[in-house]
Design a protein around this motif. Structure first.
Motif, PDB file in Angstrom:
ATOM      1  N   PHE A  10     -17.818   4.664   8.620  1.00 17.52           N
ATOM      2  CA  PHE A  10     -18.758   5.764   8.406  1.00 17.52           C
ATOM      3  C   PHE A  10     -19.045   6.522   9.695  1.00 17.52           C
ATOM      4  CE2 PHE A  10     -23.193   7.162   8.785  1.00 17.52           C
ATOM      5  CZ  PHE A  10     -23.181   8.203   7.876  1.00 17.52           C
ATOM      6  N   LEU A  11     -19.354   5.802  10.773  1.00 13.59           N
ATOM      7  CA  LEU A  11     -19.687   6.462  12.039  1.00 13.59           C
ATOM      8  C   LEU A  11     -18.502   7.237  12.604  1.00 13.59           C
ATOM      9  CD1 LEU A  11     -21.848   3.743  13.831  1.00 13.59           C
ATOM     10  CD2 LEU A  11     -22.638   5.830  12.721  1.00 13.59           C
ATOM     11  N   THR A  12     -17.308   6.662  12.480  1.00 16.29           N
ATOM     12  CA  THR A  12     -16.121   7.341  12.993  1.00 16.29           C
ATOM     13  C   THR A  12     -15.830   8.612  12.206  1.00 16.29           C
ATOM     14  OG1 THR A  12     -15.210   5.205  13.676  1.00 16.29           O
ATOM     15  CG2 THR A  12     -13.689   7.060  13.598  1.00 16.29           C
ATOM     16  N   LEU A  13     -15.948   8.541  10.875  1.00 13.43           N
ATOM     17  CA  LEU A  13     -15.726   9.737  10.055  1.00 13.43           C
ATOM     18  C   LEU A  13     -16.799  10.786  10.334  1.00 13.43           C
ATOM     19  CD1 LEU A  13     -14.100  11.160   7.869  1.00 13.43           C
ATOM     20  CD2 LEU A  13     -15.478   9.988   6.136  1.00 13.43           C
ATOM     21  N   ALA A  14     -18.021  10.347  10.588  1.00 12.77           N
ATOM     22  CA  ALA A  14     -19.099  11.290  10.901  1.00 12.77           C
ATOM     23  C   ALA A  14     -18.812  12.034  12.205  1.00 12.77           C
ATOM     24  CB  ALA A  14     -20.430  10.547  11.001  1.00 12.77           C
ATOM     25  N   GLU A  15     -18.108  11.374  13.133  1.00  9.40           N
ATOM     26  CA  GLU A  15     -17.756  12.022  14.400  1.00  9.40           C
ATOM     27  C   GLU A  15     -16.524  12.901  14.257  1.00  9.40           C
ATOM     28  OE1 GLU A  15     -17.304   8.756  17.033  1.00  9.40           O
ATOM     29  OE2 GLU A  15     -19.448   8.301  17.110  1.00  9.40           O
ATOM     30  N   GLU A  16     -15.513  12.402  13.540  1.00 13.01           N
ATOM     31  CA  GLU A  16     -14.244  13.131  13.436  1.00 13.01           C
ATOM     32  C   GLU A  16     -14.272  14.217  12.377  1.00 13.01           C
ATOM     33  OE1 GLU A  16     -11.771  12.927  15.364  1.00 13.01           O
ATOM     34  OE2 GLU A  16     -12.175  11.106  16.493  1.00 13.01           O
ATOM     35  N   LEU A  17     -15.018  13.949  11.266  1.00 11.38           N
ATOM     36  CA  LEU A  17     -15.040  14.861  10.113  1.00 11.38           C
ATOM     37  C   LEU A  17     -13.626  15.190   9.643  1.00 11.38           C
ATOM     38  CD1 LEU A  17     -17.960  17.248  11.137  1.00 11.38           C
ATOM     39  CD2 LEU A  17     -18.022  15.276   9.582  1.00 11.38           C
ATOM     40  N   HIS A  18     -12.782  14.153   9.648  1.00 18.53           N
ATOM     41  CA  HIS A  18     -11.387  14.309   9.233  1.00 18.53           C
ATOM     42  C   HIS A  18     -10.867  12.921   8.856  1.00 18.53           C
ATOM     43  CE1 HIS A  18      -7.065  15.070   9.462  1.00 18.53           C
ATOM     44  NE2 HIS A  18      -7.346  16.368   9.400  1.00 18.53           N
ATOM     45  N   PHE A  19     -10.412  12.759   7.606  1.00 18.50           N
ATOM     46  CA  PHE A  19      -9.992  11.440   7.139  1.00 18.50           C
ATOM     47  C   PHE A  19      -8.751  10.947   7.868  1.00 18.50           C
ATOM     48  CE2 PHE A  19     -12.902  12.503   3.795  1.00 18.50           C
ATOM     49  CZ  PHE A  19     -13.385  11.283   3.336  1.00 18.50           C
ATOM     50  N   GLY A  20      -7.818  11.852   8.145  1.00 19.05           N
ATOM     51  CA  GLY A  20      -6.588  11.440   8.823  1.00 19.05           C
ATOM     52  C   GLY A  20      -6.852  10.958  10.242  1.00 19.05           C
ATOM     53  N   ARG A  21      -7.650  11.723  10.991  1.00 13.09           N
ATOM     54  CA  ARG A  21      -7.956  11.317  12.376  1.00 13.09           C
ATOM     55  C   ARG A  21      -8.770  10.025  12.410  1.00 13.09           C
ATOM     56  NH1 ARG A  21      -8.846  16.986  13.203  1.00 13.09           N
ATOM     57  NH2 ARG A  21     -11.097  16.673  13.125  1.00 13.09           N
ATOM     58  N   ARG A  25      -7.530   6.653  14.259  1.00 16.82           N
ATOM     59  CA  ARG A  25      -8.362   6.052  15.304  1.00 16.82           C
ATOM     60  C   ARG A  25      -8.687   4.590  15.017  1.00 16.82           C
ATOM     61  NH1 ARG A  25     -13.831   9.165  17.068  1.00 16.82           N
ATOM     62  NH2 ARG A  25     -15.033   7.351  17.719  1.00 16.82           N
ATOM     63  N   LEU A  26      -8.853   4.247  13.723  1.00 13.59           N
ATOM     64  CA  LEU A  26      -9.223   2.885  13.348  1.00 13.59           C
ATOM     65  C   LEU A  26      -8.023   2.051  12.901  1.00 13.59           C
ATOM     66  CD1 LEU A  26     -12.496   3.633  11.350  1.00 13.59           C
ATOM     67  CD2 LEU A  26     -12.271   2.887  13.722  1.00 13.59           C
ATOM     68  N   HIS A  27      -6.823   2.647  12.986  1.00 15.67           N
ATOM     69  CA  HIS A  27      -5.598   1.959  12.581  1.00 15.67           C
ATOM     70  C   HIS A  27      -5.661   1.533  11.106  1.00 15.67           C
ATOM     71  CE1 HIS A  27      -4.507   1.947  16.807  1.00 15.67           C
ATOM     72  NE2 HIS A  27      -5.655   1.362  17.089  1.00 15.67           N
ATOM     73  N   LEU A  28      -6.104   2.476  10.275  1.00 14.73           N
ATOM     74  CA  LEU A  28      -6.188   2.260   8.829  1.00 14.73           C
ATOM     75  C   LEU A  28      -5.408   3.367   8.124  1.00 14.73           C
ATOM     76  CD1 LEU A  28     -10.035   1.590   8.545  1.00 14.73           C
ATOM     77  CD2 LEU A  28      -8.228  -0.145   8.440  1.00 14.73           C
ATOM     78  N   SER A  29      -5.284   3.251   6.818  1.00 13.97           N
ATOM     79  CA  SER A  29      -4.703   4.330   6.035  1.00 13.97           C
ATOM     80  C   SER A  29      -5.820   5.275   5.598  1.00 13.97           C
ATOM     81  CB  SER A  29      -3.992   3.777   4.803  1.00 13.97           C
ATOM     82  OG  SER A  29      -4.928   3.201   3.903  1.00 13.97           O
ATOM     83  N   PRO A  30      -5.519   6.569   5.398  1.00 11.36           N
ATOM     84  CA  PRO A  30      -6.561   7.488   4.922  1.00 11.36           C
ATOM     85  C   PRO A  30      -7.168   7.047   3.600  1.00 11.36           C
ATOM     86  CG  PRO A  30      -4.687   8.730   5.778  1.00 11.36           C
ATOM     87  CD  PRO A  30      -4.271   7.281   5.740  1.00 11.36           C
ATOM     88  N   SER A  31      -6.367   6.433   2.728  1.00 10.52           N
ATOM     89  CA  SER A  31      -6.895   5.972   1.445  1.00 10.52           C
ATOM     90  C   SER A  31      -7.912   4.857   1.637  1.00 10.52           C
ATOM     91  CB  SER A  31      -5.761   5.502   0.537  1.00 10.52           C
ATOM     92  OG  SER A  31      -5.077   4.398   1.108  1.00 10.52           O
TER      93      SER A  31
END
Length: 301
Positions: A10-21, A25-31
């Motif tokens: 959640f915090l990373t997406l709140a900073e990036e505002l982009h699912f791919g990035r 950054r977290l070494h996960l898949s966008p899904s």
């Protein structure tokens, strides 16, 4: 109850505002990122993000949750880092980040010398990416970072300049500028200049990604990349050009890239930075050793 991985996503997406990035950054898949956020929203009962095909932005409740969670998360990260350091030697352990091969080379040599002088102290040299180096430093999961200068953030101490080197332009091997003996800064007005991530200090981004030529012509701004290798990949693919240090041409020899000196540009500089509230004698001693090593290192001249 919110799980640790949910907070991080959640915090990373709140900073990036982009699912791919966020996924990269977290070494996960966008899904996986999307599914985790969806589960969190269902549990809370309201959207945390507003999504369109082009944009992602925090909802009002999502923004409040971000403000509430961030301090506690940063404190937890710092506490864990301190506990790990204490378990591995307390104040006698240093974690130093690098984001370039040239920096890693210098730091590894300096670490060996520092261990010889201070055998009681552990020094670990770890790679970081352009997008996360400052976050890791501020989260207290590392003690210092070898960074491009200038770094002027008030909460960061910048040590002496360790490396000063010419400024080059990396272009695709098929680019019209490839093979030239040199170019001028004015010619950047005809190119797309690839950019560092916004998480890098603004002073560094302005130095590496100028917006105007000396004559005032606007320099077109290209894609933003999260890692150095992304920048090089985009340049090699002809998606833009990127300003790099001279050591890049030594360590990143590629058949699809060419490096052209910028004759009227000042040199690029690098040094060791750390948090102002972590300005310890141990870090200063390591910085002094780095200065001695750099004075004898061909890359630093």
């Amino acid at each position: 109850m919110i799980e640790r991985h949910e907070v991080e996503i959640f915090l990373t997406l709140a900073e990036e505002l982009h699912f791919g990035r966020t996924a990269k950054r977290l070494h996960l898949s966008p899904s996986a990122v999307s599914q985790t956020v969806g589960k969190l929203e269902r549990r809370i009962g309201t959207p945390l993000f507003h999504r369109t095909s082009r944009h992602v932005k925090l909802s009002e409740i999502g923004a409040q949750l971000y403000q509430d969670l961030l301090p506690a998360w940063s404190q937890a990260q710092a506490a864990m880092a301190r506990a790990i350091r204490a378990g591995q030697g307390g104040e006698h352990a240093l974690d130093i980040l690098f984001i370039s091969i040239g920096g890693g080379h210098l730091l590894t040599t300096a670490a060996d010398e520092f261990r010889r002088r201070s055998p009681h102290c552990q020094v670990r040299i770890r790679e970081a990416q352009l997008a996360d180096v400052m976050q890791r430093l501020r989260a207290d999961t590392a003690d210092a970072a070898f960074m491009p200068y200038p770094v002027t953030d008030p909460d960061i101490v910048a040590g002496p300049v360790l490396i000063t080197e010419p400024r080059l332009l990396a272009v695709a091997a098929t680019h019209r500028l490839a093979g030239r003996p040199d170019i001028s800064l004015e010619e950047l007005a005809d190119e797309q200049l690839l950019r560092m991530p916004t998480s890098m200090p603004e002073s560094v981004r302005l130095d590496r990604n100028p917006v105007y030529t000396p004559a005032g012509r606007r320099i077109p701004q290209g894609e933003v990349s999260e890692t150095f290798l992304e920048l090089m990949m985009l340049a090699a693919a002809g998606k833009g050009v990127v300003i790099v240090s001279a050591h890049t041409a030594l360590f990143h020899v590629r058949p699809d890239l060419a490096y052209v000196p910028i004759r009227d540009a000042g040199p690029l500089q690098w040094g060791l930075v750390w948090r102002a509230d972590r300005d310890t004698a141990l870090l200063q001693s390591f910085g002094e050793v780095c200065s001695v090593i750099a004075s004898d290192d061909p890359l630093a001249r």
